[in-house]
Motif scaffolding. Structure first.
Motif, short mmCIF file in Angstrom:
data_model
loop_
_atom_site.label_atom_id
_atom_site.label_comp_id
_atom_site.label_asym_id
_atom_site.label_seq_id
_atom_site.Cartn_x
_atom_site.Cartn_y
_atom_site.Cartn_z
N PRO A 125 0.81 -1.23 0.00
CA PRO A 125 0.00 0.00 0.00
C PRO A 125 0.84 1.28 0.00
O PRO A 125 0.49 2.25 -0.68
CB PRO A 125 -0.83 -0.11 1.28
N SER A 154 -2.33 -2.58 -6.47
CA SER A 154 -2.32 -3.58 -5.40
C SER A 154 -2.13 -4.97 -5.97
O SER A 154 -1.32 -5.75 -5.46
CB SER A 154 -3.62 -3.51 -4.58
N THR A 189 -7.17 0.82 -1.70
CA THR A 189 -5.90 0.15 -1.39
C THR A 189 -6.01 -0.57 -0.05
O THR A 189 -5.56 -1.71 0.09
CB THR A 189 -4.74 1.17 -1.37
N ILE A 190 -6.63 0.07 0.91
CA ILE A 190 -6.85 -0.57 2.21
C ILE A 190 -7.79 -1.77 2.05
O ILE A 190 -7.57 -2.83 2.65
CB ILE A 190 -7.40 0.45 3.23
N SER A 210 -6.91 5.54 -1.64
CA SER A 210 -6.48 5.03 -0.33
C SER A 210 -7.48 4.03 0.23
O SER A 210 -7.09 2.98 0.76
CB SER A 210 -6.30 6.19 0.65
N ARG A 248 -7.21 10.67 -4.43
CA ARG A 248 -6.36 9.94 -3.49
C ARG A 248 -7.16 9.41 -2.30
O ARG A 248 -6.78 8.39 -1.72
CB ARG A 248 -5.21 10.83 -3.04
N HIS A 249 -8.25 10.05 -1.95
CA HIS A 249 -9.12 9.50 -0.90
C HIS A 249 -9.67 8.15 -1.35
O HIS A 249 -9.62 7.16 -0.61
CB HIS A 249 -10.28 10.45 -0.58
N SER A 274 0.61 9.34 -5.84
CA SER A 274 0.84 10.73 -5.44
C SER A 274 1.77 11.44 -6.42
O SER A 274 1.52 12.59 -6.79
CB SER A 274 1.42 10.79 -4.03
N ALA A 285 -5.96 1.76 -7.63
CA ALA A 285 -5.70 1.05 -6.38
C ALA A 285 -5.74 -0.45 -6.58
O ALA A 285 -4.86 -1.18 -6.11
CB ALA A 285 -6.71 1.46 -5.31
N PHE A 292 0.74 4.11 -2.85
CA PHE A 292 0.35 5.48 -2.48
C PHE A 292 1.36 6.50 -3.00
O PHE A 292 0.98 7.54 -3.54
CB PHE A 292 0.21 5.59 -0.95
#
Length: 159
Positions: free
Chosen positions: A52, A149, A100-101, A97, A93-94, A60, A145, A56
């Protein structure tokens, strides 16, 4: 305690939940089959933190270079979500993220990963409705993501 150190050193007696009994010939509890095999604890760390984090950073860097404008910069709207950032809208990016989580959790508990994926989709919708992202931003965030991943976990499976 000693179990944590043993797990990080490569399993064995007292290694806890991810001890040497969980490691097959040339593999790990999470699937490593390469010549160089990570201990189960390090494999878990790489799956939950390293993959992750690398993804990220990659997204970015891309988003800073691409520097797409936000809806409130292009359209005559006042965003419902208070934000004054210029550019860096693509991908979200929110959303990235959250997905990705969700992918990290999917590796351990698919049900939790699926629930987090649904929550990520809801959050993406809120970002669009709030006027801080275009739909393409949140779709790209979710897809990037999942792709990054999957690539990270595929590479991790080689070690």
């Amino acid at each position: 305690g000693g179990g944590d150190a043993a797990a990080l050193a490569g399993g064995g007696a007292g290694a806890g939940a991810l001890g040497s009994a969980d490691v097959g010939a040339g593999g790990s509890a999470l699937g490593g089959t390469g010549v160089f095999t990570l201990s189960p604890a390090w494999h878990l760390f790489a799956s939950c933190v390293v993959v992750p984090a690398v993804a990220f950073v990659a997204v970015s860097v891309f988003r800073r270079a691409f520097n797409a404008p936000r809806p409130y910069e292009v359209l005559a709207i006042e965003p419902l979500i208070s934000k004054d950032t210029r550019g860096k809208s693509f991908p979200s990016r929110h959303t990235f993220s959250m997905f990705t989580i969700a992918c990290a959790w999917w590796q351990l508990e698919p049900v939790v990963g699926a629930v987090l994926g649904v929550a990520g989709a809801a959050m993406g919708a809120v970002r669009v409705l709030g006027g801080v992202h275009f739909p393409r931003d949140v779709v790209a965030g979710a897809l990037s993501a999942v792709v990054l991943s999957a690539a990270g976990y595929a590479l991790l499976a080689l070690v």
